[in-house]
Design a protein around this motif. Sequence first.
Motif, PDB file in Angstrom:
ATOM      1  N   UNK A 204     104.479  54.366  49.858  1.00  0.00           N
ATOM      2  CA  UNK A 204     103.912  53.088  50.267  1.00  0.00           C
ATOM      3  C   UNK A 204     103.237  52.370  49.103  1.00  0.00           C
ATOM      4  N   UNK A 205     103.074  53.072  47.988  1.00  0.00           N
ATOM      5  CA  UNK A 205     102.506  52.486  46.784  1.00  0.00           C
ATOM      6  C   UNK A 205     103.367  52.911  45.594  1.00  0.00           C
ATOM      7  N   UNK A 206     103.380  52.038  44.568  1.00  0.00           N
ATOM      8  CA  UNK A 206     104.180  52.343  43.386  1.00  0.00           C
ATOM      9  C   UNK A 206     103.532  53.386  42.497  1.00  0.00           C
ATOM     10  N   UNK A 207     102.233  53.500  42.542  1.00  0.00           N
ATOM     11  CA  UNK A 207     101.522  54.415  41.646  1.00  0.00           C
ATOM     12  C   UNK A 207     100.334  55.015  42.380  1.00  0.00           C
ATOM     13  N   UNK A 208      99.978  56.282  42.097  1.00  0.00           N
ATOM     14  CA  UNK A 208      98.792  56.881  42.719  1.00  0.00           C
ATOM     15  C   UNK A 208      97.505  56.571  41.973  1.00  0.00           C
ATOM     16  N   UNK A 209      97.593  55.859  40.846  1.00  0.00           N
ATOM     17  CA  UNK A 209      96.414  55.641  40.020  1.00  0.00           C
ATOM     18  C   UNK A 209      95.478  54.618  40.642  1.00  0.00           C
TER      19      UNK A 209
END
Length: 281
Positions: A204-209
């Motif tokens: 659901x998101x491009x990055x976990x950062x």
Amino acid sequence: MARQLSECLDAACDSSMPRRKPSRRGSPCYWWNDQIAQLRKACLRARRCSQRARRRPDFEDRLEDLRAAKRALKRAIKASKSSCFRQICEEADVNPWGTAYKVVTKTIRGQDSLRVTCPILLRSIVETLFPQHAEQDVSFASRLEPWQPISVDEVKSATKRIGDRKAPGPDGIPNKALKLAISTRPEFLTGHGGFRKYLHKYRHEDSPECPTCPSASEDPEHVLYYCTRYRGRAGVVPPPESLMAFMLATDDNWSSTSQLIIGIQRDLRRCERERRERSDA
């Protein structure tokens, strides 16, 4: 003739059925020592004195001496057993056939069986007990079913089955407090919700950062303790290992921490909705 026949029968019986060895005093227990031996002698001496002092004026004094000697003997045996058991456990890691093996197999008694010396029979026994099989592919990762993520409802259902009066885990958190915390804000304890690390796991998101801390993943611990967005709010929150104890100390601590967590959760949800609106636009 009768004497020769009797001698032959005795020799045949001795070769096939070994004579029982005369009983002899075995070795002392592994926890026995000189101190226990002296205390045991003192205890026996006190018992004899108390038995001889029956119907005498000093009988109660002798009986009290016997009780004190018994208590001293029991304490010495208990301390020796505890110390020797720890030594046996440490020795078992180095020598599994040492004292630990002898203590475990002490109850196995009986006459010694004859040793097998025939090489053909030995090979047959080994092949029967340890048969050789063709090498097979033991990898089973491809046959495993895909892992299903644990939902918040499953966590809540699991906590309902925990008894309130059961012993807590290594963290020392009472089960009643854990159930209350999970029922209040389960997302913050399980990692579900608007955290980018969780959303990235399910694409659901491009990055976990974290958007403000690019070098760190956005999870509950980072948001509460390290993120620059909420560092001012979380200044009074203790470390993770003492967070639950801090919340249970007073009602004010519980209320302030709960409100802080609820506010962070709402802000994360708001940021998530704004990112989705921008991506859909």
